[in-house]
Design a protein around this motif. Structure first.
Motif, PDB file in Angstrom:
ATOM      1  N   UNK A   1      36.066  36.929  52.772  1.00 58.07           N
ATOM      2  CA  UNK A   1      36.475  35.722  53.501  1.00 58.07           C
ATOM      3  C   UNK A   1      36.501  34.487  52.608  1.00 58.07           C
ATOM      4  N   UNK A   2      35.601  34.451  51.624  1.00 59.70           N
ATOM      5  CA  UNK A   2      35.604  33.380  50.627  1.00 59.70           C
ATOM      6  C   UNK A   2      34.784  33.836  49.429  1.00 59.70           C
ATOM      7  N   UNK A   3      34.822  33.065  48.388  1.00 55.38           N
ATOM      8  CA  UNK A   3      34.049  33.352  47.180  1.00 55.38           C
ATOM      9  C   UNK A   3      33.158  32.159  46.859  1.00 55.38           C
ATOM     10  N   UNK A   4      32.089  32.424  46.140  1.00 56.32           N
ATOM     11  CA  UNK A   4      31.194  31.354  45.711  1.00 56.32           C
ATOM     12  C   UNK A   4      31.332  31.161  44.211  1.00 56.32           C
ATOM     13  N   UNK A   5      31.279  29.901  43.795  1.00 53.71           N
ATOM     14  CA  UNK A   5      31.231  29.571  42.376  1.00 53.71           C
ATOM     15  C   UNK A   5      29.806  29.113  42.109  1.00 53.71           C
ATOM     16  N   UNK A   6      29.133  29.786  41.179  1.00 50.51           N
ATOM     17  CA  UNK A   6      27.720  29.518  40.936  1.00 50.51           C
ATOM     18  C   UNK A   6      27.454  29.166  39.475  1.00 50.51           C
TER      19      UNK A   6
ATOM     20  N   UNK B   1      30.120  25.671  44.796  1.00 53.23           N
ATOM     21  CA  UNK B   1      31.152  25.493  45.824  1.00 53.23           C
ATOM     22  C   UNK B   1      31.510  26.851  46.422  1.00 53.23           C
ATOM     23  N   UNK B   2      32.108  26.791  47.608  1.00 60.73           N
ATOM     24  CA  UNK B   2      32.677  27.981  48.253  1.00 60.73           C
ATOM     25  C   UNK B   2      34.180  27.752  48.394  1.00 60.73           C
ATOM     26  N   UNK B   3      34.927  28.804  48.138  1.00 65.81           N
ATOM     27  CA  UNK B   3      36.388  28.672  48.258  1.00 65.81           C
ATOM     28  C   UNK B   3      36.780  28.565  49.725  1.00 65.81           C
ATOM     29  N   UNK B   4      37.884  27.880  49.956  1.00 67.13           N
ATOM     30  CA  UNK B   4      38.440  27.733  51.301  1.00 67.13           C
ATOM     31  C   UNK B   4      39.911  28.127  51.258  1.00 67.13           C
ATOM     32  N   UNK B   5      40.375  28.707  52.355  1.00 63.77           N
ATOM     33  CA  UNK B   5      41.768  29.134  52.435  1.00 63.77           C
ATOM     34  C   UNK B   5      42.682  27.917  52.513  1.00 63.77           C
TER      35      UNK B   5
ATOM     36  N   UNK C   1      49.342  38.296  48.230  1.00 59.54           N
ATOM     37  CA  UNK C   1      47.942  38.225  48.658  1.00 59.54           C
ATOM     38  C   UNK C   1      47.840  37.905  50.144  1.00 59.54           C
ATOM     39  N   UNK C   2      46.700  38.222  50.709  1.00 60.71           N
ATOM     40  CA  UNK C   2      46.453  37.903  52.119  1.00 60.71           C
ATOM     41  C   UNK C   2      46.373  36.390  52.302  1.00 60.71           C
ATOM     42  N   UNK C   3      45.751  35.719  51.344  1.00 62.20           N
ATOM     43  CA  UNK C   3      45.657  34.264  51.399  1.00 62.20           C
ATOM     44  C   UNK C   3      45.428  33.708  50.003  1.00 62.20           C
ATOM     45  N   UNK C   4      45.547  32.395  49.888  1.00 54.83           N
ATOM     46  CA  UNK C   4      45.252  31.691  48.645  1.00 54.83           C
ATOM     47  C   UNK C   4      44.074  30.773  48.941  1.00 54.83           C
ATOM     48  N   UNK C   5      43.069  30.827  48.067  1.00 50.88           N
ATOM     49  CA  UNK C   5      41.871  30.020  48.268  1.00 50.88           C
ATOM     50  C   UNK C   5      41.660  29.084  47.077  1.00 50.88           C
ATOM     51  N   UNK C   6      41.000  27.981  47.343  1.00 56.74           N
ATOM     52  CA  UNK C   6      40.691  27.018  46.281  1.00 56.74           C
ATOM     53  C   UNK C   6      39.301  26.439  46.517  1.00 56.74           C
ATOM     54  N   UNK C   7      38.718  25.935  45.462  1.00 57.42           N
ATOM     55  CA  UNK C   7      37.411  25.274  45.549  1.00 57.42           C
ATOM     56  C   UNK C   7      37.404  24.097  44.575  1.00 57.42           C
ATOM     57  N   UNK C   8      36.792  23.014  44.991  1.00 58.82           N
ATOM     58  CA  UNK C   8      36.660  21.833  44.137  1.00 58.82           C
ATOM     59  C   UNK C   8      35.175  21.637  43.850  1.00 58.82           C
ATOM     60  N   UNK C   9      34.856  21.461  42.566  1.00 60.85           N
ATOM     61  CA  UNK C   9      33.454  21.280  42.179  1.00 60.85           C
ATOM     62  C   UNK C   9      33.408  20.580  40.822  1.00 60.85           C
TER      63      UNK C   9
END
Length: 169
Positions: free
Chosen positions: A38-43, A50-54, A130-138
């Motif tokens: 559902x999302x990915x985490x950047x650690x 941050x967590x990615x959002x669709x 892809x099913x969706x494209x996700x992005x994260x800002x950090x």
């Protein structure tokens, strides 16, 4: 995950008239596929940056475009089945008049078999979208390393940064 795929719905019918007459229609429908995460985490180590959002849902986008095309798809399918049924009927009727009832039956059977063999839905679609494209800002961490992780997983999918574990960030 991957975007939706097209599958075929068929409705086949043999009409019980004096000569066999196949009437069938094949229509495509969209079948969603499972989502990987559902999302990915950047650690940065154990710290979640941050967590990615669709930002784009391809299932909805493709579904919307497909919905716009459905009337045309149905029209073509109905025209196709009508032309095939009429051609089979008139060819078998002509054969029966010229060569006898058995010839009309065989022509009707051959025409029905050909119509069934050539009835299929258009299932072309870009299967690798892809099913969706996700992005994260950090903000860039001071360590210079970022791990891409599935939420709740101990092992990262990938690590980027100034270390042997990955390329420089």
């Amino acid at each position: 995950g991957l975007g939706p795929e097209k599958k075929e719905f068929r409705f086949d019918l043999i009409l019980p008239v004096e000569k066999p007459l196949y009437v069938g229609i094949a229509l495509p429908y969209l079948s969603p596929r499972t989502q990987a995460y559902p999302n990915l985490e950047l650690r940065d180590g154990p710290v979640v940056l941050a967590r990615s959002e669709t930002i784009c849902d391809f299932d909805r986008l493709i579904g919307s475009e497909f919905k716009k095309r459905v009337p045309g798809i149905i029209t073509r399918a109905v025209l196709s089945v009508s032309i095939k049924a009429l051609a089979t009927y008139f060819a078998s009727d002509l054969a029966a008049k010229k060569m006898g009832k058995n010839a009309g039956f065989l022509v009707g059977l051959a025409g029905s078999a050909a119509a069934k063999a050539t009835t299929s839905a258009d299932l072309r679609i870009w299967n690798s979208l892809p099913k969706n494209v996700q992005a994260a800002i950090f903000e860039r961490p001071k360590s210079g390393r970022i791990s891409l992780c599935v939420p709740g997983a101990a092992t990262p999918l990938a690590t980027l940064g100034a270390s042997p574990a990955g390329p420089p960030l």
